[in-house]
Enzyme design. Structure first.
Site, PDB file in Angstrom:
ATOM      1  N   HIS A   1      -7.428   9.717  -1.964  1.00 28.01           N
ATOM      2  CA  HIS A   1      -6.620   9.530  -0.940  1.00 28.01           C
ATOM      3  C   HIS A   1      -7.531   9.872   0.449  1.00 28.01           C
ATOM      4  CE1 HIS A   1      -2.443   9.136   1.045  1.00 28.01           C
ATOM      5  NE2 HIS A   1      -3.247   8.890   1.911  1.00 28.01           N
TER       6      HIS A   1
ATOM      7  N   ASN B   1       4.289  -9.364  12.178  1.00 29.67           N
ATOM      8  CA  ASN B   1       3.185  -8.841  11.706  1.00 29.67           C
ATOM      9  C   ASN B   1       2.485  -9.796  10.431  1.00 29.67           C
ATOM     10  OD1 ASN B   1       3.616  -6.726  13.326  1.00 29.67           O
ATOM     11  ND2 ASN B   1       3.985  -5.371  11.692  1.00 29.67           N
TER      12      ASN B   1
ATOM     13  N   TYR C   1       3.511   9.668  -0.444  1.00 33.74           N
ATOM     14  CA  TYR C   1       4.408   9.008   0.302  1.00 33.74           C
ATOM     15  C   TYR C   1       5.572   9.273  -0.394  1.00 33.74           C
ATOM     16  CZ  TYR C   1       0.309   6.482   2.495  1.00 33.74           C
ATOM     17  OH  TYR C   1      -0.789   6.055   3.020  1.00 33.74           O
TER      18      TYR C   1
ATOM     19  N   ARG D   1      10.129  -7.242  12.752  1.00 33.90           N
ATOM     20  CA  ARG D   1       8.453  -7.030  13.208  1.00 33.90           C
ATOM     21  C   ARG D   1       7.738  -7.125  11.799  1.00 33.90           C
ATOM     22  NH1 ARG D   1       9.520  -1.107  15.911  1.00 33.90           N
ATOM     23  NH2 ARG D   1       9.518  -1.623  18.076  1.00 33.90           N
TER      24      ARG D   1
ATOM     25  N   LYS E   1       2.891  -1.189   8.945  1.00 36.03           N
ATOM     26  CA  LYS E   1       4.098  -0.580   8.232  1.00 36.03           C
ATOM     27  C   LYS E   1       4.843  -1.101   9.322  1.00 36.03           C
ATOM     28  CE  LYS E   1       7.371   2.801   8.908  1.00 36.03           C
ATOM     29  NZ  LYS E   1       8.098   3.083  10.210  1.00 36.03           N
ATOM     30  N   SER E   2       6.279  -1.493   8.921  1.00 35.46           N
ATOM     31  CA  SER E   2       7.298  -1.597   9.876  1.00 35.46           C
ATOM     32  C   SER E   2       8.800  -1.336   8.677  1.00 35.46           C
ATOM     33  CB  SER E   2       7.485  -3.023  10.466  1.00 35.46           C
ATOM     34  OG  SER E   2       8.534  -2.829  11.230  1.00 35.46           O
ATOM     35  N   VAL E   3       9.816  -0.931   9.224  1.00 33.23           N
ATOM     36  CA  VAL E   3      11.109  -1.027   8.783  1.00 33.23           C
ATOM     37  C   VAL E   3      11.893  -2.097   9.422  1.00 33.23           C
ATOM     38  CG1 VAL E   3      10.890   1.345   7.766  1.00 33.23           C
ATOM     39  CG2 VAL E   3      12.173   0.798   9.880  1.00 33.23           C
TER      40      VAL E   3
ATOM     41  N   LYS F   1      -2.640   5.836  -4.461  1.00 37.38           N
ATOM     42  CA  LYS F   1      -3.787   7.089  -4.058  1.00 37.38           C
ATOM     43  C   LYS F   1      -3.173   8.250  -4.715  1.00 37.38           C
ATOM     44  CE  LYS F   1      -3.454   4.836   0.376  1.00 37.38           C
ATOM     45  NZ  LYS F   1      -2.209   4.605   0.812  1.00 37.38           N
TER      46      LYS F   1
ATOM     47  N   ASP G   1       0.891  -1.044   0.065  1.00 42.28           N
ATOM     48  CA  ASP G   1       0.043   0.022   0.000  1.00 42.28           C
ATOM     49  C   ASP G   1       0.945   1.387   0.086  1.00 42.28           C
ATOM     50  OD1 ASP G   1      -2.977   1.210   0.597  1.00 42.28           O
ATOM     51  OD2 ASP G   1      -1.672   2.191   1.882  1.00 42.28           O
TER      52      ASP G   1
HETATM   53  P1  NDP Z   1       0.893   1.399  11.959  1.00 44.58           P
HETATM   54  O1  NDP Z   1      -0.298   1.002  12.777  1.00 44.58           O
HETATM   55  O2  NDP Z   1       1.242   0.294  10.837  1.00 44.58           O
HETATM   56  O3  NDP Z   1       2.072   1.409  12.866  1.00 44.58           O
HETATM   57  C1  NDP Z   1       3.384   1.734  12.449  1.00 44.58           C
HETATM   58  C2  NDP Z   1       3.949   1.863  13.572  1.00 44.58           C
HETATM   59  O4  NDP Z   1       4.207   0.731  14.448  1.00 44.58           O
HETATM   60  C3  NDP Z   1       5.744   2.148  13.223  1.00 44.58           C
HETATM   61  O5  NDP Z   1       6.146   3.065  14.040  1.00 44.58           O
HETATM   62  C4  NDP Z   1       6.506   0.759  13.404  1.00 44.58           C
HETATM   63  O6  NDP Z   1       7.629   1.229  13.673  1.00 44.58           O
HETATM   64  C5  NDP Z   1       5.599   0.397  14.485  1.00 44.58           C
HETATM   65  N1  NDP Z   1       5.512  -1.091  14.551  1.00 44.58           N
HETATM   66  C6  NDP Z   1       5.130  -2.051  13.376  1.00 44.58           C
HETATM   67  N2  NDP Z   1       5.114  -3.338  13.634  1.00 44.58           N
HETATM   68  C7  NDP Z   1       5.310  -3.378  14.935  1.00 44.58           C
HETATM   69  C8  NDP Z   1       5.444  -4.454  15.969  1.00 44.58           C
HETATM   70  N3  NDP Z   1       5.353  -5.788  15.519  1.00 44.58           N
HETATM   71  N4  NDP Z   1       5.772  -4.134  17.097  1.00 44.58           N
HETATM   72  C9  NDP Z   1       6.171  -2.866  17.555  1.00 44.58           C
HETATM   73  N5  NDP Z   1       6.046  -1.917  16.804  1.00 44.58           N
HETATM   74  C10 NDP Z   1       5.867  -2.155  15.290  1.00 44.58           C
HETATM   75  O7  NDP Z   1       0.950   2.677  11.197  1.00 44.58           O
HETATM   76  P2  NDP Z   1       0.969   3.334   9.797  1.00 44.58           P
HETATM   77  O8  NDP Z   1       0.372   4.854   9.959  1.00 44.58           O
HETATM   78  O9  NDP Z   1       2.123   3.116   9.221  1.00 44.58           O
HETATM   79  O10 NDP Z   1      -0.353   2.484   9.156  1.00 44.58           O
HETATM   80  C11 NDP Z   1      -0.074   1.423   8.080  1.00 44.58           C
HETATM   81  C12 NDP Z   1      -0.311   1.721   6.769  1.00 44.58           C
HETATM   82  O11 NDP Z   1      -1.695   2.237   6.614  1.00 44.58           O
HETATM   83  C13 NDP Z   1       0.661   3.193   6.171  1.00 44.58           C
HETATM   84  O12 NDP Z   1       1.829   2.509   5.929  1.00 44.58           O
HETATM   85  C14 NDP Z   1      -0.294   3.361   4.899  1.00 44.58           C
HETATM   86  O13 NDP Z   1       0.076   2.320   4.120  1.00 44.58           O
HETATM   87  C15 NDP Z   1      -1.737   3.150   5.514  1.00 44.58           C
HETATM   88  N6  NDP Z   1      -2.122   4.617   5.821  1.00 44.58           N
HETATM   89  C16 NDP Z   1      -3.038   5.196   5.159  1.00 44.58           C
HETATM   90  C17 NDP Z   1      -3.631   6.447   5.491  1.00 44.58           C
HETATM   91  C18 NDP Z   1      -4.581   7.091   4.588  1.00 44.58           C
HETATM   92  O14 NDP Z   1      -5.014   8.230   4.841  1.00 44.58           O
HETATM   93  N7  NDP Z   1      -5.165   6.253   3.813  1.00 44.58           N
HETATM   94  C19 NDP Z   1      -3.017   7.260   6.484  1.00 44.58           C
HETATM   95  C20 NDP Z   1      -2.168   6.409   7.346  1.00 44.58           C
HETATM   96  C21 NDP Z   1      -1.497   5.253   7.070  1.00 44.58           C
HETATM   97  P3  NDP Z   1       8.942   0.298  12.760  1.00 44.58           P
HETATM   98  O15 NDP Z   1       8.951   0.772  11.535  1.00 44.58           O
HETATM   99  O16 NDP Z   1      10.266   1.105  13.708  1.00 44.58           O
HETATM  100  O17 NDP Z   1       8.824  -1.118  13.123  1.00 44.58           O
END
Ligand code: NDP
Length: 285
Positions: free
Chosen positions: A113, A247, A55, A243, A237-239, A80, A50
């Site tokens: 979006h 997930n 982005y 994780r 999302k995670s980098v 989007k 996604d």
């Molecule tokens: P998420 O709820 O997916 O959370 C991401 C955060 O959680 C990051 O800081 C990540 O850190 C951390 N994280 C991920 N996995 C774990 C884990 N297993 N344990 C602990 N921490 C974890 O938030 P997002 O806002 O990124 O939402 C996901 C996706 O939704 C986006 O990437 C995007 O594609 C979409 N989105 C769409 C929007 C819209 O308006 N349509 C708005 C916002 C998001 P780290 O990377 O360090 O692991």
């Protein structure tokens, strides 16, 4: 027709296409890190990415797919429309740029979006009819919306011929967004839940920790499984590859109805939002 891809269920959209219920989100992954993150996610088994024009990493998503040695057709890719490109001519130009950056002659799913109801004289209908053209000419296999409230969806239903295949909205235990979800379900629109773990904040919640302990899994796995049981599409999302894997491994443990209900009861209504209110959000720059 397969009903899963690996362990991940495939959900049928209202236009007959199929979407993997679990994917990988790349919001806030800097472009220079995106190809590697996408490659790692695909190696783990994700087959749904996604992204969005906003982005700034569509090109790197495509690079990640190539680096994983996969064919474009093996991965479901969503993008989007940028908020600055709602006018039909701008939307057409921006969509062409998305395809160019993705190095592909199609995208699996293309979304508006944000509805931006206070911009463009409140006109998101002409934007939607432009997306209908992308669907008709095959360059967008499916089309949908994001952050649409019920009244926005009702306006599309009144004014246009196509029901969005998906509505991508904020949803997680702190903000279940169940009223919009119910409208989506009633109208055969698949709900995609963005920020599914509330950007990490819900992982310290005692109820989440209790359920995770009982199942012997990580808190994020419990919350993601809750979404899956509700029938929504998610793309955490995670980098961090550990994780990413955590997930992705959410199908092989038990979670009871009582536990699912306890997670749903964490809802704080609109106070639980982590992101903006779609009725007032107006950032187009
Ligand atoms: P998420 O709820 O997916 O959370 C991401 C955060 O959680 C990051 O800081 C990540 O850190 C951390 N994280 C991920 N996995 C774990 C884990 N297993 N344990 C602990 N921490 C974890 O938030 P997002 O806002 O990124 O939402 C996901 C996706 O939704 C986006 O990437 C995007 O594609 C979409 N989105 C769409 C929007 C819209 O308006 N349509 C708005 C916002 C998001 P780290 O990377 O360090 O692991």
């Amino acid at each position: 027709m397969n009903t899963t891809i690996g362990n991940v269920p495939l959900i049928t959209l209202n236009d007959g296409n199929h979407i993997p219920q679990l994917g990988f989100g790349v919001f806030k992954i800097p472009p220079q890190e995106t190809a590697e993150a996408v490659r790692a996610a695909l190696e783990i088994g994700y087959r749904h990415i996604d992204t969005a024009q906003g982005y700034g990493n569509e090109r790197e998503v495509a690079q990640g797919i190539r680096d994983a040695g996969l064919d474009r057709s093996e991965v479901f890719v969503t993008s989007k429309l940028g908020n600055s490109a709602h006018r039909p001519d701008d939307a057409r130009r921006a969509f062409g740029q998305t395809l160019e950056r993705l190095g592909s002659d199609y995208v699996d799913l293309f979304l508006i979006h944000w509805p931006l109801p206070t911009c463009y004289d409140g006109d998101f209908v002409s934007t939607w009819t432009t997306l209908e053209d992308f669907k008709a000419d095959g360059r967008a296999r499916s089309i949908g919306v994001s952050n649409f409230q019920i009244h926005h969806l009702q306006e599309l239903a009144r004014e246009t011929a196509t029901t969005p295949a998906v509505n991508q909205i904020e949803a997680h235990p702190y903000f279940t967004n169940d009223t919009v979800r119910a409208y989506n379900t009633e109208h055969d629109i698949v709900t995609e839940a963005w920020s599914p773990i509330a950007r990490g904040t819900v992982l310290r919640e005692p109820t989440v920790l209790r359920v995770a302990r009982a199942a012997g899994v990580h808190p994020a796995q419990v919350v993601l499984r809750w979404h899956i049981e509700r029938g929504d599409v998610v793309f955490p999302k995670s980098v961090n590859p550990a994780r990413m894997r955590e997930n992705f491994e959410i199908f092989d443990f038990e979670i009871t109805d009582e536990e699912l209900q306890a997670l749903t009861e964490l809802d704080r209504g609109a106070d639980g939002r982590t992101g903006p209110d779609p009725d007032t959000f107006d950032r187009i720059g």
